[in-house]
Motif scaffolding. Structure first.
Motif, PDB file in Angstrom:
ATOM      1  N   ARG A  71       0.855  -1.186   0.000  1.00 42.78           N
ATOM      2  CA  ARG A  71       0.000   0.000   0.000  1.00 42.78           C
ATOM      3  C   ARG A  71       0.891   1.236   0.000  1.00 42.78           C
ATOM      4  NH1 ARG A  71      -3.382  -2.480   4.745  1.00 42.78           N
ATOM      5  NH2 ARG A  71      -4.486  -4.046   3.565  1.00 42.78           N
ATOM      6  N   THR A  72       0.572   2.146  -0.865  1.00 40.48           N
ATOM      7  CA  THR A  72       1.341   3.389  -0.895  1.00 40.48           C
ATOM      8  C   THR A  72       0.432   4.528  -0.471  1.00 40.48           C
ATOM      9  OG1 THR A  72       0.826   3.707  -3.226  1.00 40.48           O
ATOM     10  CG2 THR A  72       2.898   2.600  -2.709  1.00 40.48           C
ATOM     11  N   ALA A  73       0.953   5.367   0.346  1.00 41.96           N
ATOM     12  CA  ALA A  73       0.193   6.532   0.801  1.00 41.96           C
ATOM     13  C   ALA A  73       0.932   7.778   0.330  1.00 41.96           C
ATOM     14  CB  ALA A  73       0.067   6.512   2.318  1.00 41.96           C
ATOM     15  N   GLU A  74       0.219   8.629  -0.352  1.00 47.96           N
ATOM     16  CA  GLU A  74       0.842   9.847  -0.859  1.00 47.96           C
ATOM     17  C   GLU A  74       0.947  10.888   0.248  1.00 47.96           C
ATOM     18  OE1 GLU A  74      -0.342  11.371  -4.570  1.00 47.96           O
ATOM     19  OE2 GLU A  74      -0.911   9.401  -5.336  1.00 47.96           O
ATOM     20  N   VAL A  76       3.059  10.993   2.707  1.00 47.68           N
ATOM     21  CA  VAL A  76       3.517  10.540   4.019  1.00 47.68           C
ATOM     22  C   VAL A  76       5.029  10.616   4.086  1.00 47.68           C
ATOM     23  CG1 VAL A  76       1.558   8.989   4.345  1.00 47.68           C
ATOM     24  CG2 VAL A  76       3.683   8.093   3.400  1.00 47.68           C
ATOM     25  N   TRP A  78       8.029   8.513   5.408  1.00 53.68           N
ATOM     26  CA  TRP A  78       8.355   7.180   5.903  1.00 53.68           C
ATOM     27  C   TRP A  78       9.376   7.270   7.033  1.00 53.68           C
ATOM     28  CZ3 TRP A  78       5.649   3.033   4.692  1.00 53.68           C
ATOM     29  CH2 TRP A  78       4.924   3.031   3.502  1.00 53.68           C
ATOM     30  N   GLN A  81      10.710   1.628   6.187  1.00 60.89           N
ATOM     31  CA  GLN A  81      10.040   0.921   5.102  1.00 60.89           C
ATOM     32  C   GLN A  81      10.887  -0.298   4.761  1.00 60.89           C
ATOM     33  OE1 GLN A  81       9.500   3.077   1.438  1.00 60.89           O
ATOM     34  NE2 GLN A  81       7.777   1.802   0.845  1.00 60.89           N
TER      35      GLN A  81
END
Length: 143
Positions: A71-74, A76, A78, A81
C-alpha cells in the motif's frame, strides 16, 4: 512515535537493497515434511492476498506463485520501510510417488499449507507369502 536509529542496521538494509541484483521473484521460506500418507509443504507468505496465490501442477513439477502488493500513501513521510512487495515463487519436483490429482491448499495466518497425498502405489502394504509344499500355511510379510 519514537524510533530507535541503528546506523548499522540501516547501512545493512541500504547495502542489500543496492546490491540485490535479482529482478525476478523472491523465494518464500518453507518447511516440507511427510506425515503418514501425505507430504505437507508450509510456506511463509505474510501479507499475501489469498486470491493472488497460484498453484500449478505440470507433470511432476509443483509451482507456487504469490504476489504482495504494498500500500502506498501519498504525502507521508516514511520512518521505516522494510517490507518488500513483489512476486514470490517456489518450484518443487514431486517425483513419481505422489497423487497429483488430490493436492489441496489452505492459507491461514500468513502460512500457505499445501497437502500432497502419497499415491496408493507408493504406500507401504502387506504382501502375502504363500509357503510351498503340503503344509499350506500362509504368512504375511510387511513390504
Amino acid at each position: 512515535m519514537a524510533m530507535n536509529f541503528d546506523p548499522f542496521r540501516e547501512l545493512d538494509r541500504m547495502t542489500s537493497a543496492l546490491l540485490d541484483s535479482r529482478q525476478g521473484p523472491q523465494l518464500m521460506p518453507m518447511d516440507l515434511y511427510r506425515d503418514g500418507d501425505h507430504y505437507v509443504l508450509a510456506a511463509d507468505l505474510p501479507g499475501i492476498d489469498p486470491g493472488s496465490v497460484d498453484i500449478d501442477v505440470d507433470g511432476q513439477l509443483l509451482t507456487v506463485r504469490a504476489e504482495r502488493t504494498m500500500r502506498t500513501a501519498e504525502g507521508v513521510k516514511w520512518l521505516a520501510q522494510e517490507r518488500r512487495g513483489g512476486s514470490f515463487l517456489r518450484q518443487l519436483s514431486l517425483g513419481q510417488g505422489v497423487d497429483t490429482e488430490h493436492i489441496a491448499a489452505t492459507y491461514e495466518n500468513g502460512v500457505l499449507t499445501v497437502t500432497i497425498p502419497v499415491s496408493e502405489r507408493a504406500r507401504p502394504r502387506k504382501v502375502e507369502v504363500v509357503a510351498g509344499g503340503s503344509s499350506g500355511r500362509q504368512h504375511a510379510v510387511e513390504a
